[in-house]
Write a protein that holds these residues in place. Structure first.
Motif, mmCIF file in Angstrom:
data_model
loop_
_atom_site.group_PDB
_atom_site.id
_atom_site.type_symbol
_atom_site.label_atom_id
_atom_site.label_comp_id
_atom_site.label_asym_id
_atom_site.label_seq_id
_atom_site.Cartn_x
_atom_site.Cartn_y
_atom_site.Cartn_z
ATOM 1 N N PHE A 14 0.828 -1.205 0.000
ATOM 2 C CA PHE A 14 0.000 0.000 0.000
ATOM 3 C C PHE A 14 0.867 1.263 0.000
ATOM 4 O O PHE A 14 0.622 2.209 -0.749
ATOM 5 C CB PHE A 14 -0.926 0.012 1.219
ATOM 6 C CG PHE A 14 -2.160 -0.827 1.067
ATOM 7 C CD1 PHE A 14 -2.956 -0.728 -0.065
ATOM 8 C CD2 PHE A 14 -2.532 -1.717 2.054
ATOM 9 C CE1 PHE A 14 -4.096 -1.502 -0.223
ATOM 10 C CE2 PHE A 14 -3.672 -2.506 1.919
ATOM 11 C CZ PHE A 14 -4.457 -2.389 0.778
ATOM 12 N N LYS A 15 1.889 1.251 0.861
ATOM 13 C CA LYS A 15 2.758 2.425 0.989
ATOM 14 C C LYS A 15 3.500 2.734 -0.302
ATOM 15 O O LYS A 15 3.684 3.903 -0.660
ATOM 16 C CB LYS A 15 3.778 2.201 2.108
ATOM 17 C CG LYS A 15 3.212 2.284 3.510
ATOM 18 C CD LYS A 15 4.166 1.677 4.526
ATOM 19 C CE LYS A 15 5.546 2.247 4.425
ATOM 20 N NZ LYS A 15 6.500 1.612 5.357
ATOM 21 N N MET B 79 4.215 2.557 11.408
ATOM 22 C CA MET B 79 5.080 2.381 10.242
ATOM 23 C C MET B 79 4.289 2.552 8.949
ATOM 24 O O MET B 79 4.735 3.216 8.010
ATOM 25 C CB MET B 79 5.708 0.985 10.246
ATOM 26 C CG MET B 79 6.898 0.825 11.139
ATOM 27 S SD MET B 79 7.446 -0.907 11.141
ATOM 28 C CE MET B 79 7.549 -1.265 9.391
ATOM 29 N N SER B 80 3.104 1.945 8.901
ATOM 30 C CA SER B 80 2.296 2.011 7.678
ATOM 31 C C SER B 80 1.836 3.432 7.397
ATOM 32 O O SER B 80 1.503 3.765 6.257
ATOM 33 C CB SER B 80 1.082 1.080 7.799
ATOM 34 O OG SER B 80 0.168 1.550 8.773
ATOM 35 N N PHE C 254 4.765 7.161 10.368
ATOM 36 C CA PHE C 254 4.897 7.922 11.614
ATOM 37 C C PHE C 254 4.433 9.366 11.430
ATOM 38 O O PHE C 254 4.950 10.290 12.061
ATOM 39 C CB PHE C 254 6.339 7.870 12.124
ATOM 40 C CG PHE C 254 6.772 6.496 12.551
ATOM 41 C CD1 PHE C 254 6.548 6.042 13.846
ATOM 42 C CD2 PHE C 254 7.389 5.632 11.647
ATOM 43 C CE1 PHE C 254 6.941 4.758 14.231
ATOM 44 C CE2 PHE C 254 7.780 4.350 12.030
ATOM 45 C CZ PHE C 254 7.555 3.914 13.327
ATOM 46 N N PHE C 255 3.482 9.540 10.538
ATOM 47 C CA PHE C 255 2.887 10.851 10.228
ATOM 48 C C PHE C 255 3.925 11.844 9.697
ATOM 49 O O PHE C 255 3.746 13.060 9.788
ATOM 50 C CB PHE C 255 2.190 11.434 11.469
ATOM 51 C CG PHE C 255 1.163 10.516 12.053
ATOM 52 C CD1 PHE C 255 -0.055 10.316 11.415
ATOM 53 C CD2 PHE C 255 1.410 9.831 13.246
ATOM 54 C CE1 PHE C 255 -1.011 9.449 11.949
ATOM 55 C CE2 PHE C 255 0.462 8.969 13.781
ATOM 56 C CZ PHE C 255 -0.750 8.780 13.133
ATOM 57 N N GLN C 256 5.016 11.312 9.147
ATOM 58 C CA GLN C 256 6.070 12.157 8.570
ATOM 59 C C GLN C 256 6.448 11.614 7.186
ATOM 60 O O GLN C 256 7.623 11.431 6.880
ATOM 61 C CB GLN C 256 7.299 12.190 9.487
ATOM 62 C CG GLN C 256 7.067 12.776 10.854
ATOM 63 C CD GLN C 256 6.818 14.278 10.797
ATOM 64 O OE1 GLN C 256 7.339 14.973 9.931
ATOM 65 N NE2 GLN C 256 6.007 14.775 11.723
ATOM 66 N N LYS C 257 5.460 11.360 6.356
ATOM 67 C CA LYS C 257 5.692 10.690 5.084
ATOM 68 C C LYS C 257 6.700 11.430 4.207
ATOM 69 O O LYS C 257 7.613 10.817 3.638
ATOM 70 C CB LYS C 257 4.377 10.519 4.324
ATOM 71 C CG LYS C 257 4.540 9.794 2.988
ATOM 72 C CD LYS C 257 3.203 9.581 2.304
ATOM 73 C CE LYS C 257 3.384 8.857 0.971
ATOM 74 N NZ LYS C 257 2.100 8.610 0.290
ATOM 75 N N ASP C 258 6.550 12.730 4.072
ATOM 76 C CA ASP C 258 7.429 13.487 3.172
ATOM 77 C C ASP C 258 8.891 13.376 3.588
ATOM 78 O O ASP C 258 9.785 13.257 2.735
ATOM 79 C CB ASP C 258 7.012 14.963 3.125
ATOM 80 C CG ASP C 258 5.676 15.155 2.414
ATOM 81 O OD1 ASP C 258 5.282 14.243 1.660
ATOM 82 O OD2 ASP C 258 5.027 16.194 2.636
ATOM 83 N N LYS C 259 9.130 13.395 4.898
ATOM 84 C CA LYS C 259 10.511 13.317 5.381
ATOM 85 C C LYS C 259 11.069 11.902 5.266
ATOM 86 O O LYS C 259 12.183 11.693 4.781
ATOM 87 C CB LYS C 259 10.585 13.792 6.835
ATOM 88 C CG LYS C 259 10.331 15.279 7.026
ATOM 89 C CD LYS C 259 10.469 15.649 8.489
ATOM 90 C CE LYS C 259 10.228 17.142 8.706
ATOM 91 N NZ LYS C 259 10.337 17.523 10.137
ATOM 92 N N ILE C 260 10.296 10.924 5.719
ATOM 93 C CA ILE C 260 10.802 9.557 5.798
ATOM 94 C C ILE C 260 10.871 8.905 4.427
ATOM 95 O O ILE C 260 11.857 8.234 4.088
ATOM 96 C CB ILE C 260 9.931 8.716 6.752
ATOM 97 C CG1 ILE C 260 10.000 9.289 8.170
ATOM 98 C CG2 ILE C 260 10.386 7.258 6.753
ATOM 99 C CD1 ILE C 260 9.092 8.606 9.163
ATOM 100 N N GLN C 261 9.832 9.097 3.602
ATOM 101 C CA GLN C 261 9.801 8.439 2.294
ATOM 102 C C GLN C 261 10.948 8.884 1.402
ATOM 103 O O GLN C 261 11.430 8.112 0.566
ATOM 104 C CB GLN C 261 8.461 8.713 1.602
ATOM 105 C CG GLN C 261 8.248 7.872 0.345
ATOM 106 C CD GLN C 261 6.880 8.089 -0.256
ATOM 107 O OE1 GLN C 261 6.317 9.182 -0.180
ATOM 108 N NE2 GLN C 261 6.312 7.051 -0.844
#
Length: 301
Positions: A68-69, A128-129, A132-139
């Protein structure tokens, strides 16, 4: 829907091999811990098999969550995978997730002694899915993704360790549990980094550690983790099997040589192939050593 899920399982999560892996994973932690604290009177019942099923389900949940991610990413780079190719629908996987999570929740609530750790495991997996509400940074950061996502395997280790400790009245925090948590965590960390180390000629638009840090530096980092990992393995296996320890030493010498050969000439082979071979030998040695020791104990009774 069942036919579509069958295709998905076949390509992304083969059920029998993964369930067998869950059995090995659970009972390796289980018996290495017990044998290191000199407990030879043990009983295996429904709780142990619920623990195995929980590992099997949790790893399946992680696989689906990753699909999904990475959906948009996979549509571009891996369009042949079941979800982007339309071989399975998102609603199929959602229904499956609801069923398997509900099943594991009920089984752990009513039968297991470490339900709090079960909740922690699945809350971590949920975060994780959601990046951690920080998609732009982590992805967009391979390093941040590793730091935030890979420790989930440590949490999974603690789930199993906590069950064993509570059942046999052992301290949850001890030198043995500390070593065991890390020795079962290192292989996932090693594999995750090694699979993203490539020779310069093999680099593509796909972001790898070798592209970010250079293949030499990334390779040396993984090699050092392996050396740390083998120390934890040897300490835990020492009183179980001296022959097993000897095999581990020979295996780690071999992989160190492989790393040096890759650093000297990265075009000779794919590093991940050698790392996987090393990991299989290490884990098989641990498992076989435990089985042989248990058989010897049984014959001596």
């Amino acid at each position: 829907m069942l036919n579509r899920l069958g295709i998905y399982f076949k390509e992304m999560y083969p059920l029998l091999p993964r369930f067998f892996l869950a059995i090995i994973y659970f009972f390796e932690v289980y018996f290495v811990l017990l044998l290191n604290v000199n407990i030879v009177a043990f009983s295996i019942g429904i709780q142990e098999w619920i623990g195995v099923l929980t590992i099997f389900i949790f790893l399946m949940v992680l696989r689906i969550a990753d699909d999904f991610k990475d959906y948009e990413h996979d549509k571009r780079l891996f369009p042949e995978r079941p979800l982007p190719a339309g071989k399975v629908y998102k609603k199929d996987l959602v229904i499956l997730l609801v069923f398997i999570i509900g099943l594991s929740f009920c089984l752990n609530l009513f039968f297991m002694n470490n339900f709090g750790w079960y909740l922690f495991l699945f809350v971590y997996g949920t975060l994780m899915s959601l990046w951690f509400f920080q998609k732009d940074k982590i992805q967009n950061s391979l390093t941040l993704a590793l730091i935030t996502h890979n420790p989930v395997m440590m949490v999974l280790n603690i789930y199993v360790i906590s069950f064993v400790c509570y059942k046999y009245d052992l301290p949850l925090l001890s030198w043995t549990t500390f070593l065991l948590a890390f020795t079962m965590y290192f292989p996932s960390l090693i594999w995750e980094i090694a699979r993203k180390i490539r020779a310069p000629k093999d680099e593509t638009e796909y972001v790898t550690y070798s592209k970010l840090f250079g293949y030499e530096k990334a390779s040396r980092f993984v090699r050092n983790i392996i050396l740390l990992d083998i120390v934890t393995n040897i300490i835990l296996l020492w009183q179980i099997s001296k022959i097993g320890v000897a095999v581990l030493v020979i295996n780690v010498i071999w992989i160190v040589v492989q790393f040096q050969q890759f650093i000297d000439n990265p075009d000779r082979f794919k590093l991940i192939d050698r790392v996987e071979r090393y990991t299989y030998i290490t884990e098989v040695t641990m498992v076989v050593s435990v089985i042989v020791h248990l058989l010897q104990l049984r014959l001596n009774l």
